[in-house]
Write an enzyme that holds these catalytic residues in place. Structure first.
Site, mmCIF file in Angstrom:
data_model
loop_
_atom_site.group_PDB
_atom_site.id
_atom_site.type_symbol
_atom_site.label_atom_id
_atom_site.label_comp_id
_atom_site.label_asym_id
_atom_site.label_seq_id
_atom_site.Cartn_x
_atom_site.Cartn_y
_atom_site.Cartn_z
ATOM 1 N N ASP A 85 0.920 -1.310 -0.019
ATOM 2 C CA ASP A 85 0.202 -0.192 -0.168
ATOM 3 C C ASP A 85 0.751 1.337 -0.033
ATOM 4 O O ASP A 85 0.768 2.103 -0.909
ATOM 5 C CB ASP A 85 -0.816 -0.003 1.316
ATOM 6 C CG ASP A 85 -2.131 -0.938 1.033
ATOM 7 O OD1 ASP A 85 -2.340 -1.491 -0.017
ATOM 8 O OD2 ASP A 85 -2.526 -1.254 2.077
ATOM 9 N N SER A 91 -4.050 -8.842 7.086
ATOM 10 C CA SER A 91 -3.275 -7.665 7.199
ATOM 11 C C SER A 91 -2.689 -7.630 8.731
ATOM 12 O O SER A 91 -3.599 -7.998 9.533
ATOM 13 C CB SER A 91 -4.485 -6.610 7.175
ATOM 14 O OG SER A 91 -4.216 -5.659 7.388
ATOM 15 N N ARG A 104 -0.042 4.758 17.092
ATOM 16 C CA ARG A 104 -0.500 5.719 15.848
ATOM 17 C C ARG A 104 0.089 7.198 16.371
ATOM 18 O O ARG A 104 0.490 7.821 15.563
ATOM 19 C CB ARG A 104 -1.878 5.302 15.791
ATOM 20 C CG ARG A 104 -2.359 4.073 14.936
ATOM 21 C CD ARG A 104 -1.254 3.711 13.828
ATOM 22 N NE ARG A 104 -1.798 2.299 13.129
ATOM 23 C CZ ARG A 104 -0.864 1.803 12.368
ATOM 24 N NH1 ARG A 104 0.383 2.147 12.066
ATOM 25 N NH2 ARG A 104 -1.409 0.689 11.639
ATOM 26 N N ASP A 150 -7.449 3.265 12.518
ATOM 27 C CA ASP A 150 -6.117 3.961 12.322
ATOM 28 C C ASP A 150 -6.307 5.175 11.627
ATOM 29 O O ASP A 150 -5.369 6.164 12.036
ATOM 30 C CB ASP A 150 -4.896 2.868 11.736
ATOM 31 C CG ASP A 150 -4.770 1.478 12.423
ATOM 32 O OD1 ASP A 150 -4.640 2.039 13.618
ATOM 33 O OD2 ASP A 150 -4.195 0.785 12.139
HETATM 34 N N1 ARG Z 1 -7.949 -3.359 15.511
HETATM 35 C C1 ARG Z 1 -6.641 -2.901 16.114
HETATM 36 C C2 ARG Z 1 -6.922 -1.448 16.169
HETATM 37 O O1 ARG Z 1 -7.974 -1.038 15.828
HETATM 38 C C3 ARG Z 1 -5.804 -3.110 14.993
HETATM 39 C C4 ARG Z 1 -5.794 -2.716 13.669
HETATM 40 C C5 ARG Z 1 -4.703 -3.370 13.087
HETATM 41 N N2 ARG Z 1 -4.248 -2.769 11.845
HETATM 42 C C6 ARG Z 1 -4.049 -3.580 10.833
HETATM 43 N N3 ARG Z 1 -3.502 -3.145 9.663
HETATM 44 N N4 ARG Z 1 -4.072 -4.673 10.832
HETATM 45 O O2 ARG Z 1 -6.054 -1.091 16.861
#
Ligand code: ARG
Length: 416
Positions: A14, A175, A95, A124
């Site tokens: 990506d 992912s 993040r 995110d």
């Molecule tokens: N659900 C989790 C969160 O919102 C993990 C997100 C993970 N992102 C990924 N690209 N797999 O913090």
């Protein structure tokens, strides 16, 4: 248009495609920033070269592991922050730190925009966008994956026509996002909540067939709610977390399978591996059990839930966070001591706990010699404590016999 943008770059498909796409769509030169928050599965020198090869005008790598531990992981551990009681928030905690670094680099490099590779469906994007907006509202935010609406196949096609080398990892079924505090795994076969997570989803925790047959005893020392030593060896946070990830992961400790409520309203099936986080949260709670009063522990549990929601929902850079953090820090004044526990076949088995600030008082607790508890006073206490219930029984429940009290409010029989 011209100008520069700093892109949070992981080296994956990506964000690699994003380098080209941003240049094409926005005519901005792309500076990439790869932030090392630990447990990277890619060699960062290679990631850097890849960015330059694809067309970044500059590729930066920053090791922020110690900041991650000091400002994010330890405070969240002290807070007892587990989203919906389960998820130790590895991705969510990293993040705002990545956003903070993006904004710093934007200022240093004279960028007018920041970019990230988040989709429009997840949490995110919220965390990156809100953090960036708070830290510098003048920066434009570009989120290529949210904007371009390409399917995975179209994206691969785009990569091929633009000479963007594909990594084998881009063919992966899941992912994944990972850092020191845990691995977040979603999509693919996990999207059916009835499917058991396939073993290849896991990388940090061993397969049940490989769990050692002997338990491993470890000890963890805490000072004011922060782990300072593992098995008696004092070490820095990054080393302690890394070492414990290996130890606990080997015994299959730290797997979490969670149907989670995303901020954007979607329920999603998330699988996590967080050996250190799971062990340290447990151990930390055990020290609190020993050192916190009942009232303080009850109140802190409420704060923990608020704190976890706030982190999950991307509100790290907020006065609410600072206020909650001030409470949490204060609450940890006496959370000092040592935990002994065993790692054994996916389990954490408590051995013992001790603390110089322990509220456990042998002469109050013992049933043996040395008991100083006032047994006679218990009678008066119960008389007053039970007063309201006795009163209610004699007024509102007067019509009900003692027999009725067994079944009042009981659930109905399940349907046959
Ligand atoms: N659900 C989790 C969160 O919102 C993990 C997100 C993970 N992102 C990924 N690209 N797999 O913090």
């Amino acid at each position: 248009m011209g100008g520069k943008v700093v892109l949070a770059y992981s080296g994956g498909l990506d964000t690699s495609v994003a380098i080209k796409w941003i240049k094409e769509k926005y005519d901005l030169d792309v500076v990439t920033l790869t932030v090392d928050v630990g447990a990277n599965d890619r060699d960062l020198q290679t990631v850097k070269e890849r960015a330059l090869q694809i067309g970044a005008v500059k590729a930066l790598v920053r090791d922020v592991k110690d900041d991650f531990v000091k400002y994010f992981i330890w405070p969240a551990l002290q807070a007892g922050a587990l989203y919906e009681g389960e998820y130790p928030l590895a991705t969510a905690l990293a993040r705002p730190l990545i956003a903070w670094n993006l904004v710093q680099v934007a200022h240093e490099e004279g960028c007018t925009a920041v970019a990230h590779g988040c989709t429009g469906k997840g949490n995110d994007q919220v965390r990156f966008d809100i953090s960036t907006n708070v830290l510098d509202p003048s920066l434009k935010i570009i989120a290529p994956v949210r904007e371009w609406r390409m399917t995975r196949d179209e994206e691969i096609e785009y990569a091929k026509t633009n000479n963007i080398p594909l990594l084998s990892a881009s063919q992966k079924r899941f992912s994944v996002d990972q850092n020191l505090w845990g691995r977040s795994i979603e999509a693919g076969p996990l999207e059916d909540p009835w499917n058991e997570p396939p073993e290849e989803a896991y990388e940090w925790t061993s397969h049940p067939d490989e769990w050692p047959d002997l338990p491993e005893e470890i000890s963890i020392d805490f000072e004011k709610g922060i782990p300072i030593a593992l098995n008696g060896d004092r070490m820095d946070g990054t080393s302690l977390i890394t070492r414990l990830n290996d130890l606990a992961g080997k015994h299959g400790v730290g797997r979490i399978d969670h149907i989670e409520n995303r901020l954007v309203g979607i329920k999603s099936r998330e699988v996590y591996e967080a050996p250190s986080a799971v062990v340290l949260h447990k151990a930390h709670t055990w020290i609190e059990d020993l050192t916190m009063t009942r009232d303080a522990a009850r109140f802190k549990a409420k704060v923990a839930a608020e704190y976890a929601d706030m982190v999950y929902n991307g509100q790290w850079f907020s006065p609410l966070h600072q206020d909650l953090q001030a409470y949490v820090t204060s609450s940890q004044r006496f959370v000092t001591g040592t935990i002994r526990l065993k790692l054994y076949k996916g389990n954490i088995i408590k051995g013992g706990s001790q603390s110089p600030k322990s509220l456990y008082n042998f002469s109050l607790a013992t049933y043996d010699k040395g008991d100083q508890y006032n047994h006679d006073a218990a009678i008066g206490f119960i008389n007053i404590f039970g007063l309201s219930l006795r009163n209610q029984a004699q007024t509102q429940l007067k019509g009900n016999s003692a027999d009725d009290m067994l079944s009042l409010g009981a659930p109905e029989e399940p349907t046959k």
